[in-house]
Design an enzyme around this catalytic site. Structure first.
Site, PDB file in Angstrom:
ATOM      1  N   ASN A  99      -3.230   9.283  -7.644  1.00 57.00           N
ATOM      2  CA  ASN A  99      -2.034  10.136  -7.731  1.00 57.00           C
ATOM      3  C   ASN A  99      -0.769   9.379  -7.329  1.00 57.00           C
ATOM      4  O   ASN A  99       0.268   9.984  -7.096  1.00 57.00           O
ATOM      5  CB  ASN A  99      -2.207  11.357  -6.818  1.00 57.00           C
ATOM      6  CG  ASN A  99      -3.410  12.200  -7.211  1.00 57.00           C
ATOM      7  OD1 ASN A  99      -3.482  12.711  -8.314  1.00 57.00           O
ATOM      8  ND2 ASN A  99      -4.374  12.329  -6.315  1.00 57.00           N
ATOM      9  N   ASP A 121       0.869  -1.168   0.000  1.00 54.33           N
ATOM     10  CA  ASP A 121       0.000   0.000   0.000  1.00 54.33           C
ATOM     11  C   ASP A 121       0.915   1.229   0.000  1.00 54.33           C
ATOM     12  O   ASP A 121       2.105   1.132   0.317  1.00 54.33           O
ATOM     13  CB  ASP A 121      -0.891  -0.027   1.241  1.00 54.33           C
ATOM     14  CG  ASP A 121      -1.830   1.164   1.325  1.00 54.33           C
ATOM     15  OD1 ASP A 121      -2.352   1.581   0.281  1.00 54.33           O
ATOM     16  OD2 ASP A 121      -2.011   1.684   2.441  1.00 54.33           O
ATOM     17  N   LEU A 122       0.375   2.382  -0.334  1.00 56.50           N
ATOM     18  CA  LEU A 122       1.208   3.589  -0.413  1.00 56.50           C
ATOM     19  C   LEU A 122       1.115   4.433   0.862  1.00 56.50           C
ATOM     20  O   LEU A 122       2.075   4.551   1.619  1.00 56.50           O
ATOM     21  CB  LEU A 122       0.788   4.419  -1.627  1.00 56.50           C
ATOM     22  CG  LEU A 122       1.525   5.741  -1.843  1.00 56.50           C
ATOM     23  CD1 LEU A 122       3.004   5.514  -2.102  1.00 56.50           C
ATOM     24  CD2 LEU A 122       0.900   6.504  -3.020  1.00 56.50           C
ATOM     25  N   ASP A 123      -0.057   4.996   1.095  1.00 53.53           N
ATOM     26  CA  ASP A 123      -0.203   5.951   2.195  1.00 53.53           C
ATOM     27  C   ASP A 123      -0.199   5.242   3.540  1.00 53.53           C
ATOM     28  O   ASP A 123      -0.958   4.295   3.754  1.00 53.53           O
ATOM     29  CB  ASP A 123      -1.492   6.754   2.016  1.00 53.53           C
ATOM     30  CG  ASP A 123      -1.480   8.038   2.816  1.00 53.53           C
ATOM     31  OD1 ASP A 123      -0.386   8.570   3.052  1.00 53.53           O
ATOM     32  OD2 ASP A 123      -2.557   8.506   3.211  1.00 53.53           O
ATOM     33  N   SER A 133      -2.365   0.445  -4.580  1.00 57.80           N
ATOM     34  CA  SER A 133      -2.942   1.615  -3.911  1.00 57.80           C
ATOM     35  C   SER A 133      -4.177   2.112  -4.641  1.00 57.80           C
ATOM     36  O   SER A 133      -4.224   2.109  -5.867  1.00 57.80           O
ATOM     37  CB  SER A 133      -1.893   2.739  -3.857  1.00 57.80           C
ATOM     38  OG  SER A 133      -2.479   3.951  -3.432  1.00 57.80           O
ATOM     39  N   ALA A 134      -5.147   2.583  -3.872  1.00 58.31           N
ATOM     40  CA  ALA A 134      -6.358   3.155  -4.460  1.00 58.31           C
ATOM     41  C   ALA A 134      -6.129   4.568  -4.981  1.00 58.31           C
ATOM     42  O   ALA A 134      -6.956   5.105  -5.718  1.00 58.31           O
ATOM     43  CB  ALA A 134      -7.480   3.174  -3.429  1.00 58.31           C
ATOM     44  N   SER A 135      -5.002   5.160  -4.616  1.00 55.95           N
ATOM     45  CA  SER A 135      -4.734   6.548  -5.008  1.00 55.95           C
ATOM     46  C   SER A 135      -4.567   6.687  -6.511  1.00 55.95           C
ATOM     47  O   SER A 135      -3.821   5.926  -7.139  1.00 55.95           O
ATOM     48  CB  SER A 135      -3.470   7.054  -4.309  1.00 55.95           C
ATOM     49  OG  SER A 135      -3.092   8.316  -4.830  1.00 55.95           O
ATOM     50  N   THR A 139       0.642  10.910   3.276  1.00 59.04           N
ATOM     51  CA  THR A 139       0.068  12.051   2.556  1.00 59.04           C
ATOM     52  C   THR A 139      -1.211  12.553   3.213  1.00 59.04           C
ATOM     53  O   THR A 139      -1.848  13.470   2.703  1.00 59.04           O
ATOM     54  CB  THR A 139      -0.255  11.681   1.086  1.00 59.04           C
ATOM     55  OG1 THR A 139      -1.240  10.645   1.058  1.00 59.04           O
ATOM     56  CG2 THR A 139       0.991  11.209   0.358  1.00 59.04           C
ATOM     57  N   LYS A 169     -10.765  -1.380  -1.665  1.00 62.45           N
ATOM     58  CA  LYS A 169     -10.534  -2.316  -0.558  1.00 62.45           C
ATOM     59  C   LYS A 169     -11.698  -2.178   0.427  1.00 62.45           C
ATOM     60  O   LYS A 169     -12.200  -1.070   0.594  1.00 62.45           O
ATOM     61  CB  LYS A 169      -9.220  -1.968   0.146  1.00 62.45           C
ATOM     62  CG  LYS A 169      -7.995  -2.006  -0.761  1.00 62.45           C
ATOM     63  CD  LYS A 169      -6.786  -1.400  -0.072  1.00 62.45           C
ATOM     64  CE  LYS A 169      -5.614  -1.235  -1.026  1.00 62.45           C
ATOM     65  NZ  LYS A 169      -4.467  -0.539  -0.412  1.00 62.45           N
ATOM     66  N   GLU A 191       0.330  -3.451   4.687  1.00 60.81           N
ATOM     67  CA  GLU A 191      -0.830  -2.561   4.799  1.00 60.81           C
ATOM     68  C   GLU A 191      -0.915  -1.920   6.181  1.00 60.81           C
ATOM     69  O   GLU A 191      -0.520  -2.529   7.178  1.00 60.81           O
ATOM     70  CB  GLU A 191      -2.117  -3.356   4.564  1.00 60.81           C
ATOM     71  CG  GLU A 191      -2.707  -3.222   3.176  1.00 60.81           C
ATOM     72  CD  GLU A 191      -3.413  -1.893   2.944  1.00 60.81           C
ATOM     73  OE1 GLU A 191      -3.514  -1.089   3.885  1.00 60.81           O
ATOM     74  OE2 GLU A 191      -3.872  -1.672   1.812  1.00 60.81           O
ATOM     75  N   ASP A 192      -1.473  -0.707   6.215  1.00 61.98           N
ATOM     76  CA  ASP A 192      -1.663  -0.028   7.508  1.00 61.98           C
ATOM     77  C   ASP A 192      -3.137   0.109   7.862  1.00 61.98           C
ATOM     78  O   ASP A 192      -3.463   0.673   8.906  1.00 61.98           O
ATOM     79  CB  ASP A 192      -1.016   1.367   7.478  1.00 61.98           C
ATOM     80  CG  ASP A 192      -1.808   2.352   6.640  1.00 61.98           C
ATOM     81  OD1 ASP A 192      -2.250   1.969   5.520  1.00 61.98           O
ATOM     82  OD2 ASP A 192      -1.987   3.495   7.076  1.00 61.98           O
ATOM     83  N   ARG A 245     -13.799  10.294  -1.930  1.00 60.18           N
ATOM     84  CA  ARG A 245     -13.737  11.761  -2.044  1.00 60.18           C
ATOM     85  C   ARG A 245     -15.121  12.396  -1.918  1.00 60.18           C
ATOM     86  O   ARG A 245     -15.297  13.367  -1.180  1.00 60.18           O
ATOM     87  CB  ARG A 245     -13.090  12.148  -3.380  1.00 60.18           C
ATOM     88  CG  ARG A 245     -12.773  13.637  -3.495  1.00 60.18           C
ATOM     89  CD  ARG A 245     -12.196  13.966  -4.860  1.00 60.18           C
ATOM     90  NE  ARG A 245     -11.006  13.169  -5.122  1.00 60.18           N
ATOM     91  CZ  ARG A 245     -10.496  12.983  -6.340  1.00 60.18           C
ATOM     92  NH1 ARG A 245     -11.079  13.503  -7.386  1.00 60.18           N
ATOM     93  NH2 ARG A 245      -9.400  12.253  -6.511  1.00 60.18           N
ATOM     94  N   LYS A 265     -11.089   9.333   7.149  1.00 61.56           N
ATOM     95  CA  LYS A 265     -10.109   8.286   6.881  1.00 61.56           C
ATOM     96  C   LYS A 265     -10.765   7.065   6.247  1.00 61.56           C
ATOM     97  O   LYS A 265     -11.734   6.527   6.767  1.00 61.56           O
ATOM     98  CB  LYS A 265      -9.370   7.904   8.164  1.00 61.56           C
ATOM     99  CG  LYS A 265      -8.418   8.999   8.627  1.00 61.56           C
ATOM    100  CD  LYS A 265      -7.527   8.545   9.765  1.00 61.56           C
ATOM    101  CE  LYS A 265      -6.506   9.620  10.103  1.00 61.56           C
ATOM    102  NZ  LYS A 265      -5.648   9.226  11.239  1.00 61.56           N
ATOM    103  N   GLY A 266     -10.227   6.660   5.089  1.00 66.27           N
ATOM    104  CA  GLY A 266     -10.748   5.500   4.381  1.00 66.27           C
ATOM    105  C   GLY A 266     -12.052   5.738   3.662  1.00 66.27           C
ATOM    106  O   GLY A 266     -12.699   4.810   3.183  1.00 66.27           O
TER     107      GLY A 266
END
Length: 217
Positions: free
Chosen positions: A117, A6-8, A113-115, A14, A144, A168-169, A46, A42-43
């Site tokens: 960006n 995962d990214l963030d 990642s779901a991002s 971010t 997810k 994952e976090d 948008r 969180k999670g």
């Protein structure tokens, strides 16, 4: 053995930039949006986040769908502006070192990642070259805990799910890994990430040897 990240919250944080962008939108609309308010986002997607923000400001039902779409686009543009100023100093402790160690051992590495960006962030952090595959929000349609993003990552690596370990976090991400038939290591609180094989505070606590122990159980 292959690794999906995962990214963030795993490689970089971010969340602060999302908060600044939402706070700036709220200020333009005439109210304050606090860090405590931001915890509710969180999670959350948008558009759902925007609804929460409007609720906080007492503006629920005041805007049309097209106006809300414009607000969401405004927030994202501000977020993108902020992340394009990121530097490699913002990589979380141990992340670059662990990724580099995996590459040195010939272990497949992918982002899940779901991002939308994610590519911009990896480029700014100078991490792109450490990934064999990047699966982000532009390549998946299901969020997810659906395992789509990780299954596509495994496919891109030419690996079976059972040959993959996810880092994952978030509880939803751990659940996605489990539903995809993968090993998973939690980054953070083991009580929150109880479905993980085990948890570490950060990638600084991981080694290739510890990863191999998990696969050789």
């Amino acid at each position: 053995m292959n690794c999906l990240f995962d990214l963030d919250g795993v490689l970089v944080d971010t969340a602060k930039y999302h908060y600044i962008a939402w706070r700036n939108l709220a200020q333009r609309l005439g109210f304050e949006f606090t860090e405590q308010d931001n915890e509710r986002l969180k999670g959350v997607s948008r558009m759902a986040s925007l609804e929460i923000l409007l609720e906080v400001g007492g503006l629920t039902g005041k805007y049309s769908d097209s106006e809300k779409e414009a607000m969401a686009a405004e927030k994202n543009a501000e977020y993108v502006r902020l992340i394009t100023q990121m530097t490699p100093d913002e990589i979380l402790p141990g992340a670059r070192e662990f990724l580099t160690a995996l590459r040195a051992e010939g272990i497949g590495v992918a982002l899940g990642s779901a991002s939308k960006n994610a590519q911009t962030i990896l480029d700014r952090l100078e991490l792109t070259s450490l990934f064999d595959a990047i699966i982000d929000g532009t390549k998946v349609s299901k969020a997810k805990p659906d395992p789509e993003v990780f299954l596509k990552g495994a496919e891109a690596l030419g690996a079976q799910p059972s040959e993959c370990c996810v880092f994952e976090d978030a509880a939803a991400g751990i659940e996605a890994a489990r539903r995809g038939g993968m090993h998973c290591i939690g980054i953070g609180n083991p009580q929150v990430l109880s479905q993980a094989d085990f948890c570490v505070n950060a990638l600084a606590d991981m080694t290739v040897e510890r990863l191999r122990e998990l696969f050789n159980k």
